[in-house]
Every structure is written in structure tokens, then in C-alpha cells.
Write a protein that holds these residues in place. Structure first.
Motif, PDB file in Angstrom:
ATOM      1  N   THR A   1       0.837  -1.196   0.000  1.00 25.57           N
ATOM      2  CA  THR A   1       0.000   0.000   0.000  1.00 25.57           C
ATOM      3  C   THR A   1       0.872   1.246   0.000  1.00 25.57           C
ATOM      4  OG1 THR A   1      -1.786  -1.116   1.178  1.00 25.57           O
ATOM      5  CG2 THR A   1      -1.771   1.288   1.250  1.00 25.57           C
ATOM      6  N   ALA A   2       0.625   2.133  -0.951  1.00 24.70           N
ATOM      7  CA  ALA A   2       1.280   3.437  -0.973  1.00 24.70           C
ATOM      8  C   ALA A   2       0.389   4.439  -0.254  1.00 24.70           C
ATOM      9  CB  ALA A   2       1.533   3.880  -2.410  1.00 24.70           C
ATOM     10  N   THR A   3       1.011   5.376   0.455  1.00 20.18           N
ATOM     11  CA  THR A   3       0.267   6.392   1.188  1.00 20.18           C
ATOM     12  C   THR A   3       0.713   7.778   0.754  1.00 20.18           C
ATOM     13  OG1 THR A   3       1.858   6.395   3.011  1.00 20.18           O
ATOM     14  CG2 THR A   3      -0.024   4.895   3.195  1.00 20.18           C
ATOM     15  N   SER A   4      -0.130   8.753   0.990  1.00 20.07           N
ATOM     16  CA  SER A   4       0.191  10.124   0.618  1.00 20.07           C
ATOM     17  C   SER A   4       0.815  10.863   1.787  1.00 20.07           C
ATOM     18  CB  SER A   4      -1.066  10.870   0.171  1.00 20.07           C
ATOM     19  OG  SER A   4      -0.779  12.247  -0.015  1.00 20.07           O
ATOM     20  N   PRO A   5       1.959  11.534   1.564  1.00 18.46           N
ATOM     21  CA  PRO A   5       2.544  12.343   2.638  1.00 18.46           C
ATOM     22  C   PRO A   5       1.701  13.571   2.973  1.00 18.46           C
ATOM     23  CG  PRO A   5       3.767  12.612   0.599  1.00 18.46           C
ATOM     24  CD  PRO A   5       2.793  11.513   0.365  1.00 18.46           C
ATOM     25  N   LEU A   6       0.764  13.927   2.114  1.00 17.66           N
ATOM     26  CA  LEU A   6      -0.090  15.074   2.411  1.00 17.66           C
ATOM     27  C   LEU A   6      -1.024  14.786   3.573  1.00 17.66           C
ATOM     28  CD1 LEU A   6      -1.119  16.231  -1.186  1.00 17.66           C
ATOM     29  CD2 LEU A   6       0.817  16.982   0.199  1.00 17.66           C
TER      30      LEU A   6
ATOM     31  N   ALA B   1       8.547  13.699   2.230  1.00 25.11           N
ATOM     32  CA  ALA B   1       7.886  12.595   1.540  1.00 25.11           C
ATOM     33  C   ALA B   1       7.457  11.455   2.452  1.00 25.11           C
ATOM     34  CB  ALA B   1       8.788  12.049   0.438  1.00 25.11           C
ATOM     35  N   SER B   2       8.025  11.384   3.653  1.00 19.35           N
ATOM     36  CA  SER B   2       7.738  10.223   4.484  1.00 19.35           C
ATOM     37  C   SER B   2       8.104  10.501   5.929  1.00 19.35           C
ATOM     38  CB  SER B   2       8.535   9.008   3.994  1.00 19.35           C
ATOM     39  OG  SER B   2       9.932   9.245   4.165  1.00 19.35           O
TER      40      SER B   2
END
Length: 512
Positions: free
Chosen positions: A21-26, A324-325
Motif C-alpha cells: 500500500t502506498a500512502t500520501s505524505p499530504l 515525503a515520508s
């Protein structure tokens, strides 16, 4: 802000393994689930790419160029969609995401327009004028393995993949798993522009798992990332005797000479230090200012930095976006905390801002950063910069060169000639005069790469295309041979030697 088509982009991944799963840093929330690639998937990707590459190479330069020109137009036409993807998965401000879209279009247009000239057979001076006809020929290497990073997920993918394709190669590409969507978006546009789908294969997964599989199968390797991993990639490629181009870390300096325009230097430093929240390989982390200007520069620079607007929205209102993370936030926070604990002074910033976004960190200016502090020599890769003073140009150059890295640098001077003279003495693959990084980055006709621990080879220009080719020299000899015949009397060999000696003396006198 995530486009409705985002989930469909994942269908381009050649993967049958477990999803990640990729997540958004926003927001810290899920963006998309991506299937990982198994070793068998990577094998299949290379097999399909090799089959497709033969037809693509035979297609001819002009027809390959037509695909890239159509891609250029599609990238610009659909840029809003691309900007949304870059922001959602990389966290950067929209004004900085624009750089990636424009850079991708520029790369597509440049190589489409120049490839015919750069790849055509080239006459070379033969061993003997008139009698030796020598031609340099260029051929694609085959299948290029590209491992691209998270910080510029569109630009740093396209600037490697597009010239590789233009040279007649196929590509197996492993984008960083945190920022897959931007690479998948431009790949989908390339297919829409006419690229045979099998030519650009996408595999997915963590670098330690999938990256070595790509390097082990590629005929040429392109890697952008840390110096530590770059050394491993270089060693792995070397064992197979395949070429590798590497853009690695940097601790980039900016010099403000005593004749610099302060307003221009301050604005240049703001952009150079804080673009993409400092997560740009060529961004500035060290600023050296001449004694005469130091105090006033620092005052203006701190005041200007304090006005920068933080935000994680999809409009152009923010000057800086997010890191970014969580890992990147931890690194930046630790570097600043270590420096302060050892005596450095924070003039503005210095704190995470969870009230803005989960991984947002304030733009930060420090002085008193000295050897022994982590951020003195290590790459911070965030919106953090240390300011120093110097007395002479010689001292400034010595300070700038006091690093294991040599990626990018900047010099501000009121005299272009003086600025260029100082720039020539800095040990870096690119140096900008009166600009932070865009002057070199935007000069796509010139090569750009790192010295020392910052990498091998470079992108852009003729070198950025030629690195994806193998060179063959064909020489045809007419008339006088280049060696005496065997089994002939000794006097004939002596006569041949006299003739060759006379010919060399004649060439020397005629300037050949």
C-alpha cells in the motif's frame, strides 16, 4: 485530489506477488495498492522487452521521434492530472511539481529533435587521409534497467527512460514503491502516443528485493539514489561488465562573493535551498557568504525564509509542501536536533509542523554548524541550510570542495567572468552562476552528472543519449597498407618504413 484514473494505472505493473500500500505524505492516508513483482515477473518483463526491442530498433529514428513528440504534447495537455499525482504521492508544493512536468516535456522534445543527428554514422579521421575511410556507428545496448527515486518521481523517471527509448532500447523500470503513480502516468501517455507497450516494462517492489533483479538482467543500468546503494549497484553491474550510470548524493554549496547583488543572491538561495522542501538531489545545503556581505545576507535570508508559506493543498498557494515520508521527517529532525545540541543556532524554523501536514518541516536556517555535527557533512535532504562566512575567494573554493560529494554548486557574483572563474574551480559536475540549480538543469543540451561520491556518468545532452548505445568503428583501407607484407625481402620492409615515416612527417607539417 487523486485522479479517478489512478487505480487503473496500476494495471500496467507486471506483478503477481503480494500487494503493498502506498500512502500520501499530504495526509498519511492510503493512495493505492500495488502488486509486487516476483523474480518470475522480472524475468517475464525482460523477455517481453527483448522481443519488442528488436522491432523498435529497426523502426528508425524518425518514427521513434514521432512518438516522443506526441508524448510531449500529451504531457502538457494533461499536466493538471500529472500535477495532482505528483503532489499526492510526493507531497511537494504544486509550483515545484510543475518543474517535473515541464522537464519531462523538454526531455521528450530535445531527444526527439536531436537523436537523428546524434545517432547517425559519423565519419572519423582515418589512419591515413584519403586511404583510410573510418566510420563510427552506434547501436542500442538492448534492454536498459532503470531504478528511479521517490523525490522527483516523474522527472527522474522520464529523463532516463525517454533517451533510452529514443536510442532504440527497451526499458525495464522499477520506480520507487512510494511514488509509482507518476511513472505509471507518463508510461500510459507514452503508450497513448504510440509506444509499443512491451517496450516499457514496469516492475514493483522494495529496492532491496527487486532492484538487484533488474540490475542482474539489464544490458545497461541507470540508478538514482543514495551513494551507499549506488556503490552496491555499481559493484553488481561491474561483476557482469555492464555499464552503469549513477546519480547519487550531494552536499551542495552556494557561494555569495563580495560583489554579489544581495537581493538576487537571497532569492536565488531561497529557491535553491527550499525547492521541493529541499528534497532535490541538486538543492543547496551549505551557503558561504563573503565577510563584507555576511551579516546583511543572513538578516535578509532569515527574514525571507520566515515568510515562506507552508501548505499541502492542490493549488499554487504554498511555497513549500511536505517531506515525503516519516523516515525523511525523522532524518531532518534528527540532523537539526543534533546540531542544536552541539551548539548550532537556529535563526528561523527548526520544527516539524504536524498542524500543516503529518511530515511537514519548517524551512530552517542555522549558523554555527561545525565538524562533528551530523548535518555538517551528511546529506540532510530537507528544507534545512547552514550559513557560513569566508574571507577570500580561495577560502570559499576550499570550503565548497571540503566534501566527499560533487554534484551541484552555485556562485553569485556581480561579475560574470569572476563568477565563472570561481565556478571552474569547484569540484562538482554542475555549477550555476547567479542561479541555484535551474540554469544547469534547464540547459538540457549540456551533460549533467556528479563527481566524486555523487555518481558516474550523466544525463542530458549528447552524453545522455550516447550512454544508451554501443559504439562500433568500421575502417576500410585503400591503397597503401598499414603494415609491410609478410614473407617479403627485408629491403621491402625497410622501404615501407621509409614511406610511412615520410607520410607522418608530411601530416605533421600540414597540421593533420
Amino acid at each position: 485530489m487523486l485522479p479517478a484514473t489512478a487505480s487503473s494505472l496500476v494495471a500496467q505493473v507486471r506483478g503477481t506477488g503480494p500487494t503493498f500500500t502506498a500512502t500520501s505524505p499530504l495526509t498519511g492516508e492510503r493512495t493505492v495498492d500495488v502488486p509486487s513483482s516476483t523474480p518470475a515477473d522480472v524475468d517475464d518483463a525482460f523477455a517481453a522487452a527483448r522481443t519488442a526491442q528488436r522491432s523498435w530498433a529497426a523502426l528508425g529514428v524518425s518514427r521513434r521521434a514521432a512518438v516522443l513528440l506526441r508524448l510531449h504534447d500529451l504531457v502538457l495537455d494533461r499536466q493538471a492530472e500529472g500535477l495532482d499525482l505528483i503532489q499526492v504521492e510526493a507531497g511537494k508544493a504544486r509550483r515545484h511539481a510543475v518543474e517535473e512536468v515541464l522537464d519531462t516535456a523538454i526531455n521528450a522534445r530535445y531527444y526527439a529533435r536531436t537523436a537523428a543527428k546524434l545517432l547517425r554514422p559519423r565519419r572519423r579521421t582515418g589512419a591515413l587521409p584519403v586511404l583510410t575511410r573510418t566510420v563510427e556507428l552506434r547501436f542500442p545496448v538492448g534492454v536498459v534497467g532503470v531504478v528511479s527515486p521517490w523525490n522527483y518521481p516523474l522527472s527522474l523517471a522520464a529523463s532516463e527512460v525517454l533517451p533510452a527509448l529514443m536510442a532504440g532500447n527497451a526499458v525495464v523500470h522499477r520506480p520507487d514503491p512510494a511514488t509509482m503513480l507518476s511513472a505509471l502516468w507518463v508510461r500510459a501517455l507514452a503508450v497513448e502516443a504510440g509506444l509499443p507497450p512491451a517496450l516499457w516494462q514496469i516492475v514493483a517492489g522494495e529496492g532491496a528485493a527487486v532492484g538487484p533483479l533488474v540490475v542482474d538482467r539489464a544490458d545497461q543500468v541507470c540508478f538514482t539514489g543514495s551513494t551507499r546503494v549506488g556503490r552496491e549497484v555499481a559493484a553488481q553491474a561491474a561483476r557482469r561488465l555492464v555499464p552503469a550510470s549513477l546519480e547519487l548524493g550531494g552536499k551542495n554549496p552556494l557561494l555569495v562573493l563580495d560583489d554579489a547583488d544581495l537581493d538576487r543572491a537571497v532569492e536565488g538561495a531561497i529557491r535553491a535551498c527550499f525547492a521541493s522542501a529541499g528534497q532535490l538531489c541538486i538543492s543547496i545545503e551549505r551557503v558561504y557568504v563573503a565577510d563584507r556581505l555576511h551579516d546583511e545576507f543572513l538578516r535578509r535570508f532569515v527574514a525571507r525564509t520566515a515568510t515562506l508559506r507552508l501548505g499541502v493543498t492542490g493549488d499554487f498557494g504554498a511555497d513549500l509542501g511536505s517531506l515525503a515520508s516519516a523516515r525523511q521527517l525523522d532524518t531532518v529532525t534528527a540532523h537539526v536536533a543534533d546540531a542544536v545540541a552541539r551548539g548550532a543556532v537556529v535563526h528561523t524554523g527548526g520544527r516539524p509542523r504536524p498542524d500543516v501536514g503529518p511530515y511537514v518541516f519548517e524551512p530552517t536556517v542555522l549558523t554555527g554548524v561545525v565538524p562533528g555535527m551530523r548535518m555538517y557533512a551528511e546529506e540532510t535532504f530537507g528544507p534545512v541550510v547552514a550559513v557560513y562566512r569566508f574571507a577570500t575567494d580561495d577560502e570559499a573554493v576550499a570550503l565548497a570542495n571540503d566534501t566527499a560529494y560533487g554534484l551541484n554548486a552555485s556562485v553569485f557574483s556581480g561579475s560574470g567572468a569572476r563568477g565563472e572563474a570561481v565556478a571552474a574551480r569547484i569540484d562538482a559536475g554542475s555549477v550555476n552562476v547567479n542561479d541555484g540549480y535551474s540554469a544547469v538543469w534547464g540547459s538540457i543540451d549540456a551533460p549533467m552528472g556528479g563527481w566524486k561520491d555523487s555518481g558516474l556518468g550523466g544525463r542530458h545532452g549528447a552524453e545522455g543519449l550516447h550512454r544508451f548505445t554501443r559504439v562500433k568503428t568500421v575502417a576500410r583501407q585503400r591503397g597503401l597498407g598499414l603494415a609491410p607484407a609478410y614473407h617479403r625481402p627485408g629491403e621491402e620492409s625497410a622501404a615501407w618504413t621509409r614511406r610511412m615515416t615520410a607520410a607522418l612527417r608530411l601530416l605533421r607539417r600540414t597540421g593533420r
